[in-house]
Scaffold this motif. Sequence first.
Motif, PDB file in Angstrom:
ATOM      1  N   LYS A 368       0.837  -1.200   0.000  1.00  0.00           N
ATOM      2  CA  LYS A 368       0.000   0.000   0.000  1.00  0.00           C
ATOM      3  C   LYS A 368       0.874   1.253   0.000  1.00  0.00           C
ATOM      4  CE  LYS A 368      -2.311  -1.338   3.554  1.00  0.00           C
ATOM      5  NZ  LYS A 368      -3.157  -1.153   4.726  1.00  0.00           N
TER       6      LYS A 368
ATOM      7  N   PHE B 135     -11.264  -0.509   4.510  1.00  0.00           N
ATOM      8  CA  PHE B 135     -10.331   0.560   4.798  1.00  0.00           C
ATOM      9  C   PHE B 135      -8.928   0.055   5.059  1.00  0.00           C
ATOM     10  CE2 PHE B 135     -14.095   2.980   4.902  1.00  0.00           C
ATOM     11  CZ  PHE B 135     -13.700   4.248   4.573  1.00  0.00           C
ATOM     12  N   ARG B 136      -8.825  -1.178   5.559  1.00  0.00           N
ATOM     13  CA  ARG B 136      -7.472  -1.669   5.819  1.00  0.00           C
ATOM     14  C   ARG B 136      -6.732  -1.995   4.542  1.00  0.00           C
ATOM     15  NH1 ARG B 136      -6.222  -6.214   9.777  1.00  0.00           N
ATOM     16  NH2 ARG B 136      -7.435  -7.351   8.259  1.00  0.00           N
ATOM     17  N   VAL B 140      -3.754   4.447   2.435  1.00  0.00           N
ATOM     18  CA  VAL B 140      -4.296   5.632   3.110  1.00  0.00           C
ATOM     19  C   VAL B 140      -4.183   6.847   2.211  1.00  0.00           C
ATOM     20  CG1 VAL B 140      -2.142   6.133   4.313  1.00  0.00           C
ATOM     21  CG2 VAL B 140      -4.250   6.974   5.242  1.00  0.00           C
ATOM     22  N   TRP B 143      -7.282   7.120   0.330  1.00  0.00           N
ATOM     23  CA  TRP B 143      -8.389   7.625   1.154  1.00  0.00           C
ATOM     24  C   TRP B 143      -8.265   9.120   1.372  1.00  0.00           C
ATOM     25  CZ3 TRP B 143     -12.359   5.111   0.778  1.00  0.00           C
ATOM     26  CH2 TRP B 143     -12.409   3.725   0.863  1.00  0.00           C
ATOM     27  N   ALA B 278      -9.427  10.937   7.039  1.00  0.00           N
ATOM     28  CA  ALA B 278      -8.844   9.785   6.351  1.00  0.00           C
ATOM     29  C   ALA B 278      -7.961   9.000   7.308  1.00  0.00           C
ATOM     30  CB  ALA B 278      -8.044  10.247   5.138  1.00  0.00           C
ATOM     31  N   TYR B 282      -9.029   5.274   8.504  1.00  0.00           N
ATOM     32  CA  TYR B 282      -8.086   4.225   8.111  1.00  0.00           C
ATOM     33  C   TYR B 282      -7.518   3.542   9.354  1.00  0.00           C
ATOM     34  CZ  TYR B 282      -3.790   2.324   6.036  1.00  0.00           C
ATOM     35  OH  TYR B 282      -2.752   1.513   5.633  1.00  0.00           O
ATOM     36  N   THR B 283      -6.996   4.339  10.280  1.00  0.00           N
ATOM     37  CA  THR B 283      -6.398   3.742  11.466  1.00  0.00           C
ATOM     38  C   THR B 283      -7.466   3.141  12.356  1.00  0.00           C
ATOM     39  OG1 THR B 283      -4.871   5.573  11.279  1.00  0.00           O
ATOM     40  CG2 THR B 283      -4.619   4.160  13.181  1.00  0.00           C
ATOM     41  N   ASN B 343       1.990   8.960   9.374  1.00  0.00           N
ATOM     42  CA  ASN B 343       1.202   9.102   8.152  1.00  0.00           C
ATOM     43  C   ASN B 343       0.710  10.521   7.948  1.00  0.00           C
ATOM     44  OD1 ASN B 343       1.424   6.551   7.159  1.00  0.00           O
ATOM     45  ND2 ASN B 343      -0.388   5.792   8.207  1.00  0.00           N
TER      46      ASN B 343
END
Lengths: 433, 404, 339
Positions: A368, B135-136, B140, B143, B278, B282-283, B343
Amino acid sequence: MSDTHQQSIPFVRDTMLPEAPPPAAETGIVKWMRENLFSNVTNGILTLAALAAIYYLLSGFLPWLFNGIWDAPSIRACREILQGEVGGCFAVLTERWNQLLFGFKYPDEEYWRPSLAFVLLFAAAAPVMFPNHVPRVLFFFTGLYPFLAYWLIWGGPILSPVFGLLGFVVGYIVWNRLVAQSFAAGFFGAIVAALVTWWIGGMIVEAMASENTLLAAVPSRDMGGFMLNMILGTVCVSLSIPFGIALALGRQSDMPIIKWICVLFIEFIRGVPLITLLFVANVVLAYFLPPGTTFDLILRVIIMITMFASAYIAEVIRGGLAALPKGQYEAADSLGLDYPQAMRLIILPQALKISIPGIVNVAVGLFKDTTLVSVISMFDLVGMIRGPVLASTEWNGVYWELLGFAALLFFVVCYGISQYSQWLERQLQTEHR
Amino acid sequence: MTTLSDPPRESFRLSMLINDTRYRSYTFQFIALLAVIALFAYLGSNLMYNLREAGLNISYGFLSEPSGYDINQTLIEYDSRSSHWRASVAGILNTLLVAVLACVTATILGVIAGVMRLSNNWLVRKLMAGYVEAFRNVPVLIWIIIIFTVMTAVLPAPSAFRGDDPDRTMLLDAFAFTNRGVYIPKPVWLEGSAIVVGVFIASIIGMFWYRRYATKLLYDTGKLLPMGWPSLAILFVPAILAYFVLGRPIELDYPALKGFNFQGGIQIRGSLIALWFALAIYTGAFIAENVRAGIQAVSKGQTEAAASLGLRPRRIMNLVILPQALRVIIPPLISNYLNITKNSSLAIAVGYMDITGTLGGITLNQTGRAIETVLLLMLFYLAISLAISALMNVYNNSIKLKER
Amino acid sequence: MKKSVFLGALTVAGIAAGAAAAGTLDDVKARGTLNCGVTTGLVGFAAPDANGEWDGFDVGVCRAVAAAVLGDGSAVEFVPTTGKTRFTALASGEIDMLARNTTWTFSRDVDLKFEFTGINYYDGQGFIAPKALGVSSAKELSGATVCIQTGTTTELNLADYFRANNMDYEPVPIETNAEGQQQYLAGACDVYTTDRSGLAATRAAFENPSDHVILPETISKEPLGPLVRHGDNEWGDVVRWTLNALIAAEEYGVTSANIADMASAPGDKPEVNRLLGTEGNLGEMLGLESDWAVKAISVGGNYGELFEKNIGENTPIGLSRGLNAQWTEGGLLYSPPFR
């Protein structure tokens, strides 16, 4: 006597009742719904809320999906066809399909090469992923694959990958010869032998370089699209596993200097975001190399991402090493094995087995993270979308179709890998519970 | 006559450096150290040579020079005459702001989703599983871009609120959702507001004191005081009373369309929202998995034991399951916080002016001091990470099962 | 010298290779391609078309230099660079020259140690606003939200301009031109600011270009030109005089159409003869073939032709020559004499 009994009881049934169906509320779908959806008031409300959410999502999404236009030259043409109705302009995907997958510079007539490499990836990965279901002979193909894939994707003289492979083969032979004597001799001897082979090979390749090669050379600057994500992901993950093992062993080592070098490296890499490492690859690394060296960007990025991934994989493997019962180490010692033998034969096979789910997690995360290269002006899938495709006059404003496509591609790959990891975890549960 | 127990002294031979396990480790360490030093010397000499060739130098003097650019969101006083250093500090604060916001939101989302994944409602369970997987398994960065696109391309421009018959109207006349961000009312602290705030802080302390007292009473005497409503009352009633007694010293400044933009109120920029949401969503998906794993790690016998003691389901959760589950949940939770902070450097994709955007972005571009800025950038993130890891170690030690 | 970088890295020997500190000119000749840094995509100046071929005004300069040095205008490797990476790419030798509408400023020239080899476009920063906004001057922009592309001189000029005029504004920093366009069109900012040429190019890509107006104010001087590393004067000369050759060719009426005729035999204009190598040995002095300028001009034509083809009034971008006309026509283009 029997008579009295008969008289005292007015009625005795002497045949079985036919089986009655269970009450409607206790069977089939109704029971299932009662138990799973409406077991109490809160649950009922939750169910209704969830249904409302699903309806809301689908009512927006489905018309957009099914009303989509798949064939149009530009977004304006799409809008004309749609006449104001809701619908996606998926024509951008068909129109720019090759660009999204291969980047905008990879030569059209060579698209079959990365595609073939991609298909072969499954064949190469199969023996590793399903060792019990695939003939072991295929392991040879796995070993061959990196060189084959390199040649397919980059092209150029076939001798380069051949010598690359030869170096490993020579190294392995030397190692086999010397390892009986001592591990260190075998290890360093193999490295030296491989380096010598590559050096000689490099000279031969250069001497024999001709313009006419079987596969035309494609410079790595021309790689792009989802192919670039795949290349970065697979290359960096496979390179980082050996480095990760070495770092994990170093961190567990008794030798303080080696331990601290590994600790510093791992903690430093884990402490900074990948993007700063990419900045290093992009704007700083060039200052640290000898003058006149020109690494291309993709190689610099591979080095940085590999370093990044190694640190994380090292931590996963360290967890695996720590989880092994102390008895295993002691057993190895009591057999009189030296450190390399103990690690190779007893500790690592078990530690790696425990670490596999963690390694797969790191691999998915890393895959990713390959999208981050778009920030340093590389045209991977996200870079292609944000750059050339959205900037073009024809497709300026087609966000959802493109971003949705990118999300879908990544989802398919990552979800597939994580499902595989769960399957593998079940397979590997050998201890008795 | 010396002691007989002395081993026969072998004279030291060079080959022992390799063959004798006592000395071999020194050899290896020495070689490793040499290799590292050589590597750094090599890189350093290249750097020196390249810089000399290019006529450049390493200098941090640029940090005190005026930056010359403006930053749209600053928590400290800053304008284009301020120094690059101040711009970096503004960036650091923005990083911390978005990280804290995202951590809080991600925790809330993650706990809710994690508990709901274990719900006995099939639909809810599946929906949450869908959320977690969706989402995983998508980067990210995608997103962030998607939510940013929602913010800029779907929400209306402020001009849609203009005119006698506008296309859009403000929610409750207080909230405006535009593609430049969300405008919310801003509290204005008048005279006497300090007292209200003071009362409120005192009530927070009071609430905690009350809860502690109630717990102590429960343990000592078994008498159960109500918790929920009294806590809320202690928390809010005095502050509200003080607010009205002092003649409403806190007013709200509502945003209103003036000129090109909404003026007044607080503007939460689209870039901040995109990054914040986001990262949180995501997290949150990762945290949900941690929470689920943590709760499942508590063995079923604990629930059954608690139930057989006659505890009600909510108390089972609060008193038996969660305290044990937290031990499993918190370490990965903290490393998720670490991930959020790291991130947040993706801010650069949406133009949020965090440290990567100011120091690692515009300052780097304007001064061309690549090595210096990237080094500072890495040091900053490293410092944050080490701080959070230190916190984690302290926590891990404090919750370690004390075996007696 | 054509070798796989990957194998080079594998052999480690490759890392230490190329120690010979030859000049850039020799490097380019030995390599057979010119590495030219361009933008990641700005229609009209440098952008890949649907087939991935780079095209544009800056690209034309790169191709002319490649033709002058290597005799082949397509022997160019275009390296897309962002505002952040362009200077490192040049300083580290990843690219031989940078033709990425880069403003010539004192600090870039002196402090960052680059050498600007001339000006191929005289630009200035401007604003674009939707007509519906009803703004006719940048002085009316107090309180506006302004989209800026980061990594350029633009944001400094903007800060200075608003400060000097006592207005406040809200900057919305943006990484690429494409996103600037997206944000501006969605109304996330009131105006978009960048070099006026960039504004024209951006507007050309809009669905309804006529709904947007470029405000009359030019708030800065932006002389854009190709640049090379400081200290390699031979190479700097090649780039400088290739650019001058393009400019001079227009002045003397040498076009891609008539160049073959004019170069076949010495004509009656000595200056043209020297330029085209039919007289004198200017090419030799540069370390190039005598017909270097002929090749450079033949690729895409002279300066005027390049301009008209890529960004001129008949293109969607529709820039008028303005300051970029020849000095004989009231512009600023003025090539030093070829003698």
